[in-house]
Structure formats: C-alpha cells, structure tokens
Motif scaffolding. Structure first.
Motif, PDB file in Angstrom:
ATOM      1  N   GLY A  90      62.102  24.046  39.376  1.00 53.22           N
ATOM      2  CA  GLY A  90      60.663  23.939  39.483  1.00 53.22           C
ATOM      3  C   GLY A  90      60.274  22.616  40.101  1.00 53.22           C
ATOM      4  N   PRO A  91      59.008  22.226  39.987  1.00 49.87           N
ATOM      5  CA  PRO A  91      58.526  20.954  40.534  1.00 49.87           C
ATOM      6  C   PRO A  91      59.351  19.768  40.026  1.00 49.87           C
ATOM      7  CG  PRO A  91      56.688  22.325  39.834  1.00 49.87           C
ATOM      8  CD  PRO A  91      57.930  23.003  39.356  1.00 49.87           C
ATOM      9  N   GLU A  92      59.606  18.816  40.931  1.00 48.15           N
ATOM     10  CA  GLU A  92      60.357  17.597  40.631  1.00 48.15           C
ATOM     11  C   GLU A  92      61.783  17.877  40.163  1.00 48.15           C
ATOM     12  OE1 GLU A  92      58.075  14.927  38.162  1.00 48.15           O
ATOM     13  OE2 GLU A  92      56.355  14.959  39.512  1.00 48.15           O
ATOM     14  N   GLY A  93      62.298  19.059  40.510  1.00 43.33           N
ATOM     15  CA  GLY A  93      63.696  19.371  40.240  1.00 43.33           C
ATOM     16  C   GLY A  93      64.017  19.809  38.830  1.00 43.33           C
ATOM     17  N   VAL A  94      63.014  20.151  38.022  1.00 41.48           N
ATOM     18  CA  VAL A  94      63.278  20.602  36.662  1.00 41.48           C
ATOM     19  C   VAL A  94      63.981  21.959  36.705  1.00 41.48           C
ATOM     20  CG1 VAL A  94      61.066  21.794  36.371  1.00 41.48           C
ATOM     21  CG2 VAL A  94      62.254  20.899  34.379  1.00 41.48           C
ATOM     22  N   ALA A  95      64.952  22.152  35.813  1.00 38.77           N
ATOM     23  CA  ALA A  95      65.704  23.404  35.753  1.00 38.77           C
ATOM     24  C   ALA A  95      64.898  24.458  34.991  1.00 38.77           C
ATOM     25  CB  ALA A  95      67.047  23.175  35.075  1.00 38.77           C
ATOM     26  N   VAL A  96      64.938  25.707  35.492  1.00 36.08           N
ATOM     27  CA  VAL A  96      64.166  26.793  34.894  1.00 36.08           C
ATOM     28  C   VAL A  96      65.056  28.024  34.724  1.00 36.08           C
ATOM     29  CG1 VAL A  96      62.137  28.280  35.094  1.00 36.08           C
ATOM     30  CG2 VAL A  96      62.077  25.963  36.049  1.00 36.08           C
ATOM     31  N   ILE A  97      65.061  28.590  33.521  1.00 36.25           N
ATOM     32  CA  ILE A  97      65.756  29.847  33.245  1.00 36.25           C
ATOM     33  C   ILE A  97      64.708  30.897  32.889  1.00 36.25           C
ATOM     34  CG2 ILE A  97      67.295  31.053  31.657  1.00 36.25           C
ATOM     35  CD1 ILE A  97      68.987  28.599  31.433  1.00 36.25           C
ATOM     36  N   VAL A  98      64.798  32.051  33.546  1.00 38.25           N
ATOM     37  CA  VAL A  98      63.851  33.142  33.322  1.00 38.25           C
ATOM     38  C   VAL A  98      64.617  34.357  32.813  1.00 38.25           C
ATOM     39  CG1 VAL A  98      62.066  34.597  34.351  1.00 38.25           C
ATOM     40  CG2 VAL A  98      62.449  32.279  35.238  1.00 38.25           C
ATOM     41  N   GLU A  99      64.311  34.792  31.606  1.00 41.15           N
ATOM     42  CA  GLU A  99      64.955  35.969  31.023  1.00 41.15           C
ATOM     43  C   GLU A  99      64.029  37.169  31.170  1.00 41.15           C
ATOM     44  OE1 GLU A  99      67.237  34.848  27.185  1.00 41.15           O
ATOM     45  OE2 GLU A  99      65.711  33.295  27.449  1.00 41.15           O
ATOM     46  N   THR A 100      64.560  38.260  31.709  1.00 43.87           N
ATOM     47  CA  THR A 100      63.746  39.443  31.955  1.00 43.87           C
ATOM     48  C   THR A 100      64.385  40.692  31.364  1.00 43.87           C
ATOM     49  OG1 THR A 100      64.777  40.122  34.058  1.00 43.87           O
ATOM     50  CG2 THR A 100      63.063  38.423  34.174  1.00 43.87           C
ATOM     51  N   MET A 101      63.559  41.709  31.187  1.00 42.20           N
ATOM     52  CA  MET A 101      63.999  43.063  30.870  1.00 42.20           C
ATOM     53  C   MET A 101      63.282  43.971  31.850  1.00 42.20           C
ATOM     54  SD  MET A 101      64.101  43.353  26.727  1.00 42.20           S
ATOM     55  CE  MET A 101      65.223  42.343  25.752  1.00 42.20           C
ATOM     56  N   THR A 102      64.049  44.707  32.634  1.00 43.28           N
ATOM     57  CA  THR A 102      63.427  45.459  33.718  1.00 43.28           C
ATOM     58  C   THR A 102      64.032  46.839  33.911  1.00 43.28           C
ATOM     59  OG1 THR A 102      62.982  45.439  36.104  1.00 43.28           O
ATOM     60  CG2 THR A 102      64.999  44.341  35.366  1.00 43.28           C
ATOM     61  N   ASP A 103      63.212  47.760  34.388  1.00 47.39           N
ATOM     62  CA  ASP A 103      63.705  49.090  34.771  1.00 47.39           C
ATOM     63  C   ASP A 103      63.795  49.193  36.292  1.00 47.39           C
ATOM     64  OD1 ASP A 103      61.006  49.009  35.292  1.00 47.39           O
ATOM     65  OD2 ASP A 103      60.562  50.994  34.459  1.00 47.39           O
ATOM     66  N   ASN A 104      63.563  48.075  36.985  1.00 49.39           N
ATOM     67  CA  ASN A 104      63.655  48.049  38.447  1.00 49.39           C
ATOM     68  C   ASN A 104      64.046  46.637  38.878  1.00 49.39           C
ATOM     69  OD1 ASN A 104      63.052  47.811  41.251  1.00 49.39           O
ATOM     70  ND2 ASN A 104      61.670  49.572  41.106  1.00 49.39           N
ATOM     71  N   ARG A 105      65.341  46.419  39.088  1.00 45.84           N
ATOM     72  CA  ARG A 105      65.844  45.082  39.416  1.00 45.84           C
ATOM     73  C   ARG A 105      65.246  44.538  40.714  1.00 45.84           C
ATOM     74  NH1 ARG A 105      71.166  43.215  37.528  1.00 45.84           N
ATOM     75  NH2 ARG A 105      71.726  44.327  35.613  1.00 45.84           N
ATOM     76  N   ASN A 106      65.094  45.392  41.708  1.00 43.02           N
ATOM     77  CA  ASN A 106      64.556  44.926  42.993  1.00 43.02           C
ATOM     78  C   ASN A 106      63.127  44.418  42.842  1.00 43.02           C
ATOM     79  OD1 ASN A 106      66.919  45.569  44.371  1.00 43.02           O
ATOM     80  ND2 ASN A 106      66.210  47.633  44.891  1.00 43.02           N
ATOM     81  N   ARG A 107      62.312  45.148  42.086  1.00 37.87           N
ATOM     82  CA  ARG A 107      60.921  44.733  41.873  1.00 37.87           C
ATOM     83  C   ARG A 107      60.872  43.389  41.159  1.00 37.87           C
ATOM     84  NH1 ARG A 107      58.991  48.281  37.777  1.00 37.87           N
ATOM     85  NH2 ARG A 107      59.797  46.698  36.345  1.00 37.87           N
TER      86      ARG A 107
END
Length: 246
Positions: A90-107
């Motif tokens: 993210g801004p200023e080089g901060v590390a970001v982890i995003v956890e998702t649950m999806t029925d459409n990986r491409n979307r």
C-alpha cells in the motif's frame, strides 16, 4: 508490537461504523458456511465453525441467520467458495494481506487489483509480503476483565505466546493450531472474549506519515467494502499523534 491493536481499532471506528450491517452479516455468513462445509456442521465438533459462530455472535448477528448459514453448508446446489489470499503493498510501502472467499476467482482478482491500483497500492505475487507476518490466533478481551498483570498471568498459564494491553483492550496471541484450546483456558479465567479468530500478525512494522495513514485507511476501507473480501491486514505502525488526526 505497539500500534497493531491501535490500527485495528482505528479501522473498526472508521470503517465498521459506516458499513452496512447486511454486508457485514453476509461476510460472517459466508465464513460460517465455509467452516461448516470444511468439517462437521455441529460447532461443538468443529473448532473452525465454533470460532466463526463466536465471531458472528460478537457482531450481534441474529441466531436465525447463524443457523441458516450452517444449514446452507449441507444444501444441495449451494455455492462453493474458494479461499484465496492476495498480497501487495500500500502507500509508503506498507505490506497488505487480503483474505477472500469467492465463487469466481477471475472476478475477485480483477477487483482486488483495481482497488490496489486506484488507491496508491500495488498487488504482488502470493508470498510477496506474507513473510513479514506470522499466522497466529488472536483473542481480544475488553479492558475491564482485569489489569495488565492479571491478563498476562492468565495468558502464560493458558499457553499463549504474547500479550498487548492498552486502553482499547487486551490482545492475546497464540499458535494458530492452539487457538481453540488457549481461548477456552483464558475464558475460564477471564470470562468471555470479545473476539477470537486467526490473524496475520506483523513480525515487523512500518511507521506511516499522516498522509500515508490516510491513504492506507482509504485503501483498506475500499477493499473491505468488496463483497468477496473477508479480512484485510497490514503491518503499519501508527503513532498516537497520527492516530489522533485520523
């Protein structure tokens, strides 16, 4: 780890206050359904489901919605969700982890990438920032359960790894594999926890300027507003002076 719980509470105040309750319940329902599908639909026999139900109750999710989410896991033709983790900066080089649950990986991949790009971040490859975090169990208690020493002693006896106490509450961390056992032992001593779940705990942090913190908060809120995103974690460090201006 000073600052980690502070950032978590800033996110809560700035983001969840304005979030639609229906959207929050939808995310919690998804977690419950996936947890129930991963094991036994009986929370007493499924640690992951038990924690998911506890988190839902902590957010005041109605009992009938919780039961409906569990029943959905055994229904024929119910939607199958994949758990996908995205990592980036993210801004200023901060590390970001995003956890998702999806029925459409491409979307989901397209949406997450667009949100990073639009809000001053860059989506990376899997593993690009996760080495800066540890997978941990986190148990949060309200301040009134006891003073710092009392919570620390209870945490040591329960087999926890670390404790951070502040005016916002007591955050206790343990091995991800021992979360259920440690949480149960702590609650016997301190009473019911506010939240209990698995998290990515930063092993190193990055202090942000006011501008960087404001931009990061905007990125995190945008990601959390996406229906496929379950949780967003960063390794930012927020000083008291910066926090007061957010």
């Amino acid at each position: 780890m000073a600052g980690h719980s502070k950032w978590a509470n800033i996110q809560h105040r700035k983001g969840r206050q304005d979030a639609a309750r229906a959207k929050l319940f939808a995310k919690l329902s998804k977690e419950i359904t996936v947890a129930a599908k991963s094991g036994d639909p009986d929370p007493s026999k499924n640690p992951r489901l038990r924690l998911a139900v506890k988190e839902a109750k902590a957010q005041s999710m109605p009992k009938d919605k919780i039961e409906r989410a569990i029943k959905k896991s055994v229904m024929d033709g119910s939607v199958e969700y994949d758990e996908v983790r995205y990592e980036g900066y993210g801004p200023e080089g901060v590390a970001v982890i995003v956890e998702t649950m999806t029925d459409n990986r491409n979307r989901t991949a397209s949406s997450v990438r667009a949100l990073f790009n639009k809000n001053g971040g860059n989506l990376g490859e899997t593993g690009s920032v996760s080495f800066l975090f540890e997978r941990k169990g986190e148990i949060c208690f309200l301040p009134q359960v006891g003073d710092t020493d009392a919570v620390m002693m209870a945490a040591i006896d329960a087999g926890a790894d670390d404790v951070e106490s502040s005016e916002d509450g007591h955050f206790v961390w343990c091995s991800d594999r021992e979360l259920s056992e440690v949480a149960n032992a702590l609650e016997e001593r301190l009473g019911e926890s506010k939240t209990t779940h698995l998290v990515w705990k930063p092993s190193t942090t990055l202090e942000l300027s006011l501008d960087g913190a404001q931009k990061l908060l905007k990125l995190v809120e945008a990601l959390e507003d996406d229906d496929d995103v379950q949780r967003v974690t960063t390794n930012c460090e927020i000083t008291d002076e910066i926090a007061a201006q957010l």
